[in-house]
Design a protein around this motif. Structure first.
Motif, PDB file in Angstrom:
ATOM      1  N   PRO A 101       1.315  -1.718  -0.065  1.00  0.00           N
ATOM      2  CA  PRO A 101       0.025  -0.367   0.257  1.00  0.00           C
ATOM      3  C   PRO A 101       0.711   1.176   0.426  1.00  0.00           C
ATOM      4  O   PRO A 101      -0.056   2.664  -0.023  1.00  0.00           O
ATOM      5  N   GLU A 102       1.982   1.453   0.616  1.00  0.00           N
ATOM      6  CA  GLU A 102       2.479   2.763   0.859  1.00  0.00           C
ATOM      7  C   GLU A 102       3.638   2.763  -0.838  1.00  0.00           C
ATOM      8  O   GLU A 102       4.495   4.360  -0.635  1.00  0.00           O
ATOM      9  N   ALA A 103       3.504   1.540  -1.769  1.00  0.00           N
ATOM     10  CA  ALA A 103       4.842   1.464  -2.600  1.00  0.00           C
ATOM     11  C   ALA A 103       4.716   2.856  -3.496  1.00  0.00           C
ATOM     12  O   ALA A 103       5.440   3.571  -3.788  1.00  0.00           O
ATOM     13  N   ALA A 104       3.650   3.994  -4.350  1.00  0.00           N
ATOM     14  CA  ALA A 104       3.443   4.585  -5.360  1.00  0.00           C
ATOM     15  C   ALA A 104       3.746   5.857  -4.384  1.00  0.00           C
ATOM     16  O   ALA A 104       4.916   6.549  -4.919  1.00  0.00           O
ATOM     17  N   ALA A 105       3.507   6.136  -3.256  1.00  0.00           N
ATOM     18  CA  ALA A 105       3.649   7.422  -2.629  1.00  0.00           C
ATOM     19  C   ALA A 105       5.157   7.341  -2.011  1.00  0.00           C
ATOM     20  O   ALA A 105       6.031   8.372  -2.491  1.00  0.00           O
ATOM     21  N   ALA A 106       5.806   6.494  -1.928  1.00  0.00           N
ATOM     22  CA  ALA A 106       6.868   6.391  -1.227  1.00  0.00           C
ATOM     23  C   ALA A 106       8.655   6.233  -2.228  1.00  0.00           C
ATOM     24  O   ALA A 106       8.964   7.416  -2.897  1.00  0.00           O
ATOM     25  N   LEU A 107       7.450   5.838  -3.504  1.00  0.00           N
ATOM     26  CA  LEU A 107       8.012   5.662  -4.690  1.00  0.00           C
ATOM     27  C   LEU A 107       8.093   6.955  -6.002  1.00  0.00           C
ATOM     28  O   LEU A 107       9.409   8.141  -6.112  1.00  0.00           O
ATOM     29  N   VAL A 210      27.895 -10.441   6.666  1.00  0.00           N
ATOM     30  CA  VAL A 210      27.267  -9.193   5.241  1.00  0.00           C
ATOM     31  C   VAL A 210      26.395  -8.230   5.753  1.00  0.00           C
ATOM     32  O   VAL A 210      25.270  -9.267   5.577  1.00  0.00           O
ATOM     33  N   GLU A 211      25.984  -7.358   5.746  1.00  0.00           N
ATOM     34  CA  GLU A 211      25.100  -6.622   6.597  1.00  0.00           C
ATOM     35  C   GLU A 211      24.247  -5.962   5.547  1.00  0.00           C
ATOM     36  O   GLU A 211      25.543  -5.343   5.069  1.00  0.00           O
ATOM     37  N   PRO A 212      23.390  -5.517   5.970  1.00  0.00           N
ATOM     38  CA  PRO A 212      22.556  -4.200   4.595  1.00  0.00           C
ATOM     39  C   PRO A 212      23.375  -3.102   5.267  1.00  0.00           C
ATOM     40  O   PRO A 212      23.487  -3.033   6.221  1.00  0.00           O
ATOM     41  N   ASP A 213      23.250  -1.800   4.434  1.00  0.00           N
ATOM     42  CA  ASP A 213      23.882   0.034   4.711  1.00  0.00           C
ATOM     43  C   ASP A 213      22.650   0.153   5.360  1.00  0.00           C
ATOM     44  O   ASP A 213      22.201   0.889   6.087  1.00  0.00           O
ATOM     45  N   LEU A 214      21.566  -0.214   4.992  1.00  0.00           N
ATOM     46  CA  LEU A 214      20.128   0.318   5.919  1.00  0.00           C
ATOM     47  C   LEU A 214      19.287  -0.894   6.454  1.00  0.00           C
ATOM     48  O   LEU A 214      19.302  -1.711   5.296  1.00  0.00           O
ATOM     49  N   THR A 215      18.849  -0.970   6.996  1.00  0.00           N
ATOM     50  CA  THR A 215      17.320  -2.006   7.315  1.00  0.00           C
ATOM     51  C   THR A 215      16.283  -0.968   7.734  1.00  0.00           C
ATOM     52  O   THR A 215      16.104   0.286   8.645  1.00  0.00           O
ATOM     53  N   VAL A 216      15.107  -0.817   6.898  1.00  0.00           N
ATOM     54  CA  VAL A 216      13.743  -0.419   7.368  1.00  0.00           C
ATOM     55  C   VAL A 216      12.941  -1.223   6.906  1.00  0.00           C
ATOM     56  O   VAL A 216      13.102  -2.560   6.273  1.00  0.00           O
ATOM     57  N   THR A 217      11.287  -1.108   7.675  1.00  0.00           N
ATOM     58  CA  THR A 217      10.433  -2.146   7.942  1.00  0.00           C
ATOM     59  C   THR A 217       9.912  -1.918   6.678  1.00  0.00           C
ATOM     60  O   THR A 217       8.455  -2.385   6.159  1.00  0.00           O
ATOM     61  N   ASP A 218       9.746  -0.124   6.493  1.00  0.00           N
ATOM     62  CA  ASP A 218       9.351  -0.669   4.379  1.00  0.00           C
ATOM     63  C   ASP A 218       8.859   0.837   4.074  1.00  0.00           C
ATOM     64  O   ASP A 218      10.158   1.541   3.997  1.00  0.00           O
ATOM     65  N   LEU A 219       8.600   0.522   2.535  1.00  0.00           N
ATOM     66  CA  LEU A 219       9.029   2.065   1.638  1.00  0.00           C
ATOM     67  C   LEU A 219       9.204   3.334   2.108  1.00  0.00           C
ATOM     68  O   LEU A 219       9.823   4.319   1.745  1.00  0.00           O
ATOM     69  N   ASP A 220       7.743   3.199   3.186  1.00  0.00           N
ATOM     70  CA  ASP A 220       7.674   4.428   3.291  1.00  0.00           C
ATOM     71  C   ASP A 220       9.110   4.857   4.740  1.00  0.00           C
ATOM     72  O   ASP A 220       9.589   6.079   4.290  1.00  0.00           O
ATOM     73  N   ALA A 221       9.439   4.541   5.100  1.00  0.00           N
ATOM     74  CA  ALA A 221      10.862   4.557   5.929  1.00  0.00           C
ATOM     75  C   ALA A 221      11.817   4.251   5.408  1.00  0.00           C
ATOM     76  O   ALA A 221      12.474   4.813   5.567  1.00  0.00           O
TER      77      ALA A 221
END
Length: 227
Positions: A101-107, A210-221
Motif C-alpha cells: 500500500p505505501e509503494a506508490a507514494a514512497a516512490l 555481510v550486512e545491509p547498509d540500511l534496514t527499514v520496515t517498509d518503503l515509507d521508512a
C-alpha cells in the motif's frame, strides 16, 4: 552523478502473498482452506529455489517457468489436487498481484529528490512491466531491467554488473532495495549499497557477516531515510 535506486519487485514492491485469497477459493471447503497461507509460502520458497538451482546448473529459463514449475511441485507436495484450470488461473493471478500500500507514494517521494528509480527483477521485462503497470507503479520508474537480458538469476554477480552497465553508474552510486536477504547480500558482494526492507519483524537475516547498509520496515521508512 545521480544516485540509482534499483528496486526488487517480487516481495519488495509487489505482495507475493496477495494470491492467498485466490488459493482459499481454489482449495475449497472441508478443512482445506487453511492450507492457503502455507501453500503461498511454499510456492514462493520453491520458486526461488528453482531459480537458484537453474542458475547453478547454467540451465536458465524465464522466471515465469520457475513459477509454474514450483506451483506444480507445491500442489504435489501438499496433495491439493489442483486442476490445470486452477493452475492457469493462479498463474494469471500472479501476473496481477497487488502492490504494497505505501509503494506508490514512497516512490514518488524518492523520485522527487532527483534519485533515479528503476525496477530490477528476476522476472522478464514484459512480465514485470505488466505487473507494475496493473499495480499502478510502472510510471514511477525510469526503466525496467530484467535478468533475462543476461540469462542469469540473482544473486549472480553478473546481474548486478549488468544493472550498472545498463545505467552507466558506479557501484558506489547504486543502491539495491530488496526485501530478500539473498538479494541484499548479492548486491553487497558485488560492491553495491543495499537496503533491506524487513517487512516482518520475525524475518531473520542470513548470518554471513555481510550486512545491509540500511534496514527499514517498509518503503515509507526508506523514503524517510534516503529522501
Amino acid at each position: 552523478m545521480a544516485t540509482v535506486l534499483a528496486f526488487d519487485v517480487y516481495g519488495t514492491l509487489i505482495d507475493t502473498h496477495g494470491v492467498v485469497t485466490e488459493l482459499e477459493e481454489r482449495l475449497g471447503k472441508g478443512g482445506r482452506a487453511e492450507l492457503a497461507a502455507e501453500f503461498s509460502r511454499r510456492w514462493r520458497d520453491k520458486q526461488l529455489e528453482y531459480s537458484f538451482r537453474r542458475g547453478l546448473m547454467g540451465a536458465y529459463v524465464p522466471f515465469d517457468q520457475c513459477t509454474r514449475e514450483s506451483l506444480d511441485f507445491t500442489d504435489r507436495a501438499l496433495q491439493t489436487q489442483l486442476s490445470d484450470v486452477d493452475k492457469d488461473h493462479l498463474m494469471a493471478v500472479y501476473a496481477r498481484l497487488p502492490a504494497f500500500p505505501e509503494a506508490a507514494a514512497a516512490l514518488q517521494r524518492l523520485a522527487a529528490t532527483g534519485m533515479r528509480c528503476v525496477a530490477f527483477s528476476n522476472g522478464t521485462h514484459d512480465a514485470v512491466s505488466g505487473l507494475l503497470g496493473q499495480a499502478g507503479l510502472l510510471a514511477r520508474f525510469e526503466s525496467v531491467i530484467s535478468v533475462d537480458e543476461v540469462k542469469r538469476f540473482k544473486p549472480d554477480p553478473a546481474v548486478y554488473a549488468h544493472l550498472r552497465h545498463r545505467l552507466d553508474v558506479a557501484p558506489g552510486d547504486t543502491w539495491l532495495i530488496s526485501s530478500n536477504p539473498f538479494d541484499v547480500i548479492g548486491a553487497r558482494h558485488a560492491g553495491l549499497h543495499a537496503a533491506w526492507v524487513r517487512r516482518s519483524l520475525d524475518a531473520p537475516f542470513d548470518p554471513w557477516g555481510v550486512e545491509p547498509d540500511l534496514t527499514v520496515t517498509d518503503l515509507d521508512a526508506l523514503a524517510e531515510r534516503l529522501g
